[in-house]
Scaffold this motif. Structure first.
Motif, PDB file in Angstrom:
ATOM      1  N   GLY A   1      25.397 -46.206  14.939  1.00 55.46           N
ATOM      2  CA  GLY A   1      25.279 -45.224  15.830  1.00 55.46           C
ATOM      3  C   GLY A   1      24.294 -44.050  15.028  1.00 55.46           C
ATOM      4  O   GLY A   1      23.332 -45.283  13.935  1.00 55.46           O
ATOM      5  N   PRO A   2      23.934 -42.965  15.303  1.00 50.71           N
ATOM      6  CA  PRO A   2      22.852 -41.999  14.471  1.00 50.71           C
ATOM      7  C   PRO A   2      23.402 -41.519  13.132  1.00 50.71           C
ATOM      8  O   PRO A   2      22.439 -41.410  12.848  1.00 50.71           O
ATOM      9  CB  PRO A   2      23.134 -41.076  15.641  1.00 50.71           C
ATOM     10  CG  PRO A   2      24.363 -41.065  16.768  1.00 50.71           C
ATOM     11  CD  PRO A   2      24.767 -42.770  16.661  1.00 50.71           C
ATOM     12  N   GLY A   3      24.562 -42.197  12.758  1.00 49.82           N
ATOM     13  CA  GLY A   3      25.577 -41.555  11.761  1.00 49.82           C
ATOM     14  C   GLY A   3      25.534 -42.294  11.044  1.00 49.82           C
ATOM     15  O   GLY A   3      26.168 -42.647  10.017  1.00 49.82           O
TER      16      GLY A   3
ATOM     17  N   ALA B   1      37.766 -38.577  17.473  1.00 53.24           N
ATOM     18  CA  ALA B   1      36.345 -38.798  17.370  1.00 53.24           C
ATOM     19  C   ALA B   1      36.505 -36.587  17.263  1.00 53.24           C
ATOM     20  O   ALA B   1      37.509 -36.203  18.705  1.00 53.24           O
ATOM     21  CB  ALA B   1      35.874 -38.846  18.296  1.00 53.24           C
ATOM     22  N   ALA B   2      36.000 -35.987  16.401  1.00 51.58           N
ATOM     23  CA  ALA B   2      36.285 -34.428  15.867  1.00 51.58           C
ATOM     24  C   ALA B   2      35.832 -34.073  17.512  1.00 51.58           C
ATOM     25  O   ALA B   2      35.095 -34.445  18.093  1.00 51.58           O
ATOM     26  CB  ALA B   2      34.763 -34.473  15.204  1.00 51.58           C
ATOM     27  N   GLY B   3      36.688 -32.948  17.735  1.00 56.46           N
ATOM     28  CA  GLY B   3      36.566 -32.589  18.705  1.00 56.46           C
ATOM     29  C   GLY B   3      37.521 -31.190  18.980  1.00 56.46           C
ATOM     30  O   GLY B   3      38.579 -31.513  18.781  1.00 56.46           O
ATOM     31  N   GLY B   4      37.250 -30.270  19.835  1.00 54.36           N
ATOM     32  CA  GLY B   4      37.807 -29.225  19.631  1.00 54.36           C
ATOM     33  C   GLY B   4      38.619 -28.548  19.114  1.00 54.36           C
ATOM     34  O   GLY B   4      40.201 -28.145  18.701  1.00 54.36           O
TER      35      GLY B   4
ATOM     36  N   VAL C   1      29.796 -40.344  20.576  1.00 55.18           N
ATOM     37  CA  VAL C   1      28.261 -40.688  20.404  1.00 55.18           C
ATOM     38  C   VAL C   1      27.542 -40.646  21.350  1.00 55.18           C
ATOM     39  O   VAL C   1      28.136 -40.873  22.952  1.00 55.18           O
ATOM     40  CB  VAL C   1      27.724 -41.639  19.823  1.00 55.18           C
ATOM     41  CG1 VAL C   1      28.383 -41.912  18.373  1.00 55.18           C
ATOM     42  CG2 VAL C   1      28.579 -43.009  20.105  1.00 55.18           C
ATOM     43  N   GLN C   2      26.861 -40.480  22.240  1.00 54.42           N
ATOM     44  CA  GLN C   2      26.533 -40.496  23.743  1.00 54.42           C
ATOM     45  C   GLN C   2      26.214 -41.880  24.413  1.00 54.42           C
ATOM     46  O   GLN C   2      26.370 -42.859  23.914  1.00 54.42           O
ATOM     47  CB  GLN C   2      24.883 -40.440  23.642  1.00 54.42           C
ATOM     48  CG  GLN C   2      24.295 -40.731  25.053  1.00 54.42           C
ATOM     49  CD  GLN C   2      22.768 -39.414  24.995  1.00 54.42           C
ATOM     50  OE1 GLN C   2      22.165 -40.516  23.962  1.00 54.42           O
ATOM     51  NE2 GLN C   2      22.313 -38.956  25.774  1.00 54.42           N
ATOM     52  N   GLY C   3      26.541 -41.178  25.625  1.00 56.28           N
ATOM     53  CA  GLY C   3      27.285 -42.522  26.717  1.00 56.28           C
ATOM     54  C   GLY C   3      28.839 -43.094  26.301  1.00 56.28           C
ATOM     55  O   GLY C   3      29.128 -43.671  26.827  1.00 56.28           O
ATOM     56  N   GLY C   4      29.338 -42.043  25.798  1.00 58.94           N
ATOM     57  CA  GLY C   4      30.869 -42.252  25.949  1.00 58.94           C
ATOM     58  C   GLY C   4      31.287 -42.599  24.785  1.00 58.94           C
ATOM     59  O   GLY C   4      32.621 -43.970  24.285  1.00 58.94           O
TER      60      GLY C   4
END
Length: 238
Positions: free
Chosen positions: A23-25, A37-40, A64-67
């Protein structure tokens, strides 16, 4: 696309998965995961991953992008290669506190029936910001109501509707700044209570306890004025 096992069973603590990429991270993307995964306003989960030739501490999980979902490992850790099988193990105590606090915040939105401007969860406390011009006059009444609702041990259930059904029922959305997760054709609702005992129904993508009795005792923290009409209400658990 990562299969979100935490959505099917928030009590699942472990799983076996396959690494599908990097991933990008700098972490690994997996085909399935128990890590939220972090959110909301809810943080990403932490824990460990193990594979045939090593193991690593997971500090966070991110979309990450693409689900996909990327598991972010501790800096300097060796990581498994694409195609490797890994065993994921949650820091369950931390996750379970997130679940308890998240459900308690839904109850807070029932006790204070005003629009929510933002919210956040940690393993130590949770908070909601309300569009609330006037100060809360009776903290004890609010605290009694919160613990009374939790003590009813109401079921916390998942329900799905279409994007179109949500758009036709905008009153289901309590948050002013955070939009419900849409775009896949359906939206997940969290219902607290059933039939005449239902106290709440709102879109939510986070993890929750199965019954409100699992929350335990709720304590009020600071109630702070944040702007002309915004007030922040903090809660803590035992």
């Amino acid at each position: 696309m990562t299969e979100k096992l935490f959505r099917v069973d928030p009590y699942a603590k472990e799983c076996i998965s396959t690494v599908t990429g990097t991933g990008p991270g700098g972490g690994v993307i997996v085909d399935r995961t128990v890590f939220y995964a972090a959110g909301g306003g809810q943080p990403g989960d932490s824990g460990r991953i193990e594979w045939e030739s090593g193991e690593a501490k997971v500090l966070d999980a991110r979309h990450v992008q693409g689900g996909g979902i990327e598991l972010i490992a501790e800096s300097g850790s060796d990581l498994p290669q694409t195609g490797a099988q890994v065993r994921q193990s949650l820091d369950w105590e931390r996750r379970h506190r997130h679940m308890r606090i998240h459900t308690a915040l839904h109850i807070l939105s029932v006790a204070i029936p005003l629009p929510v401007t933002s919210g956040a969860i940690t393993a130590e406390k949770g908070r909601l910001d309300f569009d609330m011009p006037d100060a809360i006059e009776d903290r004890e009444r609010l605290l009694t109501e919160l613990n009374g609702l939790a003590a009813r041990d109401l079921p916390v259930l998942e329900h799905w509707i279409t994007d179109a059904e949500l758009e036709a029922n905008p009153g289901l959305v309590k948050t002013m700044s955070v939009k419900p997760p849409m775009g896949t054709g359906r939206v997940r609702l969290i219902r607290i209570g059933e039939g005449p005992d239902q106290i709440d129904l709102q879109p939510c993508g986070g993890t929750h306890v199965a019954r409100t009795g699992e929350i335990g005792s709720i304590f009020l923290g600071k109630i702070e004025k944040k702007g002309r009409q915004n007030r922040r209400v903090n809660i803590l658990l035992d």
